[in-house]
Scaffold this active site. Structure first.
Site, PDB file in Angstrom:
ATOM      1  N   SER A 125       0.828  -1.210   0.000  1.00  0.00           N
ATOM      2  CA  SER A 125       0.000   0.000   0.000  1.00  0.00           C
ATOM      3  C   SER A 125       0.861   1.258   0.000  1.00  0.00           C
ATOM      4  O   SER A 125       1.948   1.268   0.581  1.00  0.00           O
ATOM      5  CB  SER A 125      -0.892  -0.010   1.257  1.00  0.00           C
ATOM      6  N   TYR A 150      -1.513  -1.226  10.927  1.00  0.00           N
ATOM      7  CA  TYR A 150      -1.829  -1.749   9.585  1.00  0.00           C
ATOM      8  C   TYR A 150      -0.720  -1.362   8.605  1.00  0.00           C
ATOM      9  O   TYR A 150      -0.141  -2.219   7.932  1.00  0.00           O
ATOM     10  CB  TYR A 150      -3.177  -1.216   9.084  1.00  0.00           C
ATOM     11  N   LYS A 154       2.449  -3.648   6.444  1.00  0.00           N
ATOM     12  CA  LYS A 154       2.787  -3.617   5.014  1.00  0.00           C
ATOM     13  C   LYS A 154       4.299  -3.361   4.845  1.00  0.00           C
ATOM     14  O   LYS A 154       4.963  -3.986   4.027  1.00  0.00           O
ATOM     15  CB  LYS A 154       1.977  -2.533   4.288  1.00  0.00           C
TER      16      LYS A 154
HETATM   17  C1  WQD Z   1      -9.815   9.145   1.344  1.00  0.00           C
HETATM   18  C2  WQD Z   1     -10.061  10.620   1.620  1.00  0.00           C
HETATM   19  C3  WQD Z   1     -10.392  11.126   3.939  1.00  0.00           C
HETATM   20  C4  WQD Z   1     -14.153   9.017   4.456  1.00  0.00           C
HETATM   21  C5  WQD Z   1      -7.114   4.137   3.260  1.00  0.00           C
HETATM   22  C6  WQD Z   1      -5.977   3.376   3.840  1.00  0.00           C
HETATM   23  C7  WQD Z   1      -5.140   2.804   2.732  1.00  0.00           C
HETATM   24  C8  WQD Z   1      -6.024   1.983   1.835  1.00  0.00           C
HETATM   25  C9  WQD Z   1      -7.150   2.826   1.271  1.00  0.00           C
HETATM   26  C10 WQD Z   1      -6.017  -0.320   2.498  1.00  0.00           C
HETATM   27  C11 WQD Z   1      -9.324  11.092   2.867  1.00  0.00           C
HETATM   28  C12 WQD Z   1     -11.646  11.432   3.131  1.00  0.00           C
HETATM   29  C13 WQD Z   1     -12.986   9.521   3.903  1.00  0.00           C
HETATM   30  C14 WQD Z   1     -15.191   9.904   4.862  1.00  0.00           C
HETATM   31  C15 WQD Z   1     -13.872  11.764   4.129  1.00  0.00           C
HETATM   32  N1  WQD Z   1      -6.569   0.894   2.554  1.00  0.00           N
HETATM   33  N2  WQD Z   1     -12.865  10.868   3.741  1.00  0.00           N
HETATM   34  N3  WQD Z   1     -15.013  11.249   4.683  1.00  0.00           N
HETATM   35  O1  WQD Z   1      -7.423   7.041   4.068  1.00  0.00           O
HETATM   36  O2  WQD Z   1      -6.613   7.555   1.711  1.00  0.00           O
HETATM   37  O3  WQD Z   1      -6.607   5.213   2.522  1.00  0.00           O
HETATM   38  O4  WQD Z   1      -7.882   3.330   2.406  1.00  0.00           O
HETATM   39  O5  WQD Z   1      -5.024  -0.645   1.882  1.00  0.00           O
HETATM   40  O6  WQD Z   1      -4.141   2.016   3.295  1.00  0.00           O
HETATM   41  O7  WQD Z   1      -5.196   4.274   4.579  1.00  0.00           O
HETATM   42  O8  WQD Z   1      -8.772   6.316   2.030  1.00  0.00           O
HETATM   43  O9  WQD Z   1     -11.158   6.439   1.465  1.00  0.00           O
HETATM   44  O10 WQD Z   1     -10.474   6.401   3.916  1.00  0.00           O
HETATM   45  O11 WQD Z   1     -10.067   8.442   2.566  1.00  0.00           O
HETATM   46  O12 WQD Z   1     -13.727  12.980   3.978  1.00  0.00           O
HETATM   47  O13 WQD Z   1     -16.282   9.492   5.376  1.00  0.00           O
HETATM   48  O14 WQD Z   1     -11.453  10.802   1.890  1.00  0.00           O
HETATM   49  O15 WQD Z   1     -10.170  12.149   4.898  1.00  0.00           O
HETATM   50  O16 WQD Z   1      -8.914  12.429   2.625  1.00  0.00           O
HETATM   51  P1  WQD Z   1      -7.318   6.645   2.652  1.00  0.00           P
HETATM   52  P2  WQD Z   1     -10.188   6.844   2.527  1.00  0.00           P
END
Ligand code: WQD
Length: 341
Positions: A125, A150, A154
Site C-alpha cells: 500500500s 496496519y 505492510k
Molecule cells: C480518502 C479521503 C479522507 C471518508 C485508506 C488506507 C489505505 C487503503 C485505502 C487499504 C481522505 C476522506 C474519507 C469519509 C472523508 N486501505 N474521507 N469522509 O485514508 O486515503 O486510505 O484506504 O489498503 O491504506 O489508509 O482512504 O477512502 O479512507 O479516505 O472525507 O467518510 O477521503 O479524509 O482524505 P485513505 P479513505
C-alpha cells in the site's frame, strides 16, 4: 497455469480472480471469510463462467497451510491479498493485526522457498510512504515510520519478502503498492462489500446516496490544497486487478531485472474529496448531502503515484477515468440494494 489467490473473495482479490480467469489461469482461492462473503464465488462464476477452486480456512493455521501446499504442488504463482486492512481497527487491535498480517505471510513464504521456482505477488500500500515530501510519489520515495499498525504490517511484510528473496534466488516476488482502489466490476456482479459503517470515502458516498447512511462528513477543508480537501489517487479496481496479472506474468516469464521488485499502482492523477463528490454527482445525477467536519487523525494531505515504472516495466497503465470508476461504484450500490430489498 495455476495460481493461488489468498483473500480471493475480497474486494481486490475477487476482481483479480476474474482477470486471471480471463487470461486463462486456473485459480484456487483460500479465504477464511472473516471479511468476505462466500457468495462472491457465485459472482465471479457468473462473470467468467468458471468457478474457481475454493478452500475456506485461516492462513494463521500453519499446518493447514502446509497441507494445502502438499496437495497443490503444481502452483505457478501466489497472489497474497489475505490480510486485515482497517487502519483505525489496527490501532485498537495491534496484536491481531501483526499476527494475521505477518504470520500468514511467513507461513506462505516458508512453503514457497522450498520450490524450484516460486512467483509471489504481495498486496502492499502507498501507506508505506506516509506524507511524501515530493509528489507524485515514486518507488524510491523514503519509507516513513508507519502511522498505524496496519501500515506497519505492510512495511514489515515488504522487508520480510525482500530479505527472503535475497537468500532464495528462485523465489521471485513483486510488491504492488496500491493507491486508493475504488469502483466495481462493470457487470455489477462483484464489488466492494464494506462491513459496518464504511471507513473509506467512495463506499460511504454510495451508501449515503442510496439512503442507508446519513450525510457524508468531509474530514476537513482547511488543508493546503486547491479546494482545501485531501488529495488521493483513486484507481479503478479492475485496472488494479489487471496490474496483478501482468506482474505475475512478468515473474512467470522471468522478465524481472531482479528477483524482488516494487511497483506503485495508481493512475498518476490526484483528486480531492470535493472532486470525488462532484464526480459522483455527475455520474449519478444526484445531489450528495455532505457537511464539512474536523480533520481525521492520520490523514495525509496528498498522495498520488508516479506511475512511470509500472507503465514502462509492466507495460501497464490505468485506463479508467474517475467518472468511470464512480459510475461503476454507483451501479454496484444500486444492484446491491435491489438484492437486499
Ligand atoms: C480518502 C479521503 C479522507 C471518508 C485508506 C488506507 C489505505 C487503503 C485505502 C487499504 C481522505 C476522506 C474519507 C469519509 C472523508 N486501505 N474521507 N469522509 O485514508 O486515503 O486510505 O484506504 O489498503 O491504506 O489508509 O482512504 O477512502 O479512507 O479516505 O472525507 O467518510 O477521503 O479524509 O482524505 P485513505 P479513505
Amino acid at each position: 497455469m495455476k495460481v493461488l489467490v489468498t483473500g480471493g473473495l475480497g474486494f481486490i482479490g475477487s476482481h483479480t480472480v476474474v482477470e486471471l480467469q480471463n487470461e486463462g489461469f486456473e485459480v484456487v482461492i483460500i479465504d477464511d471469510c472473516s471479511n468476505a462473503n462466500e457468495d462472491v464465488l457465485e459472482g465471479i462464476t457468473s462473470i467468467t463462467g468458471t468457478r474457481p477452486l475454493f478452500e475456506r480456512f485461516d492462513l494463521k493455521d500453519k499446518n493447514r497451510v502446509k497441507d494445502f501446499f502438499n496437495r497443490h504442488d503444481d502452483l505457478d504463482g501466489v497472489i497474497h491479498f489475505a490480510a486485515s486492512k482497517a487502519v483505525g481497527e489496527s490501532v485498537e487491535k495491534p496484536l491481531s493485526y501483526y499476527e494475521n498480517n505477518i504470520n500468514t505471510l511467513i507461513y506462505l513464504l516458508q512453503e514457497l522457498k522450498n520450490k524450484e521456482k516460486a512467483c509471489f505477488i504481495f498486496s502492499s500500500s502507498c501507506t508505506v510512504y506516509g506524507q511524501a515530501e515530493k509528489l507524485p510519489i515514486g518507488e524510491s520515495a523514503p519509507i516513513k515510520p508507519a502511522e498505524s499498525p496496519y501500515g506497519n504490517t505492510k512495511q514489515i511484510g515488504e522487508e520480510i519478502i525482500r530479505d527472503t528473496c535475497k537468500v532464495n534466488e528462485h523465489l521471485n516476488a513483486i510488491s504492488l503498492r496500491y493507491f486508493n482502489p475504488i469502483g466495481a466490476h462493470p457487470s455489477a456482479e462483484i464489488g466492494e462489500l464494506p462491513i459496518g459503517v464504511p471507513q473509506n470515502l467512495v463506499p460511504f458516498i454510495t451508501q449515503s446516496a442510496i439512503g442507508i447512511r446519513g450525510e457524508l462528513s468531509v474530514f476537513g477543508d482547511d488543508y493546503p490544497t486547491e479546494d482545501g480537501t485531501c488529495i488521493r489517487d483513486y484507481i479503478y479496481v479492475v485496472d488494479l486487478a489487471k496490474a496483478h496479472v501482468v506482474a505475475l506474468q512478468r515473474l512467470i516469464n522471468e522478465k524481472s531485472a531482479s528477483n524482488y521488485e516494487v511497483f506503485n499502482v495508481g493512475t498518476g492523477k490526484g483528486s480531492s474529496v470535493l472532486e470525488v463528490i462532484q464526480s459522483f454527482e455527475r455520474v449519478s445525477g444526484k445531489k450528495l448531502q455532505y457537511r464539512i467536519a474536523d480533520r481525521r487523525a492520520g490523514d495525509v494531505v496528498a498522495a498520488y503515484a508516479d506511475t512511470t515504472k509500472a507503465n514502462k516495466e509492466l507495460g501497464w497503465k490505468a485506463m479508467s477515468t474517475l467518472d468511470g470508476a464512480m459510475d461503476s461504484a454507483w451501479k454496484w450500490e444500486q444492484k446491491l440494494r435491489l438484492k437486499t430489498h
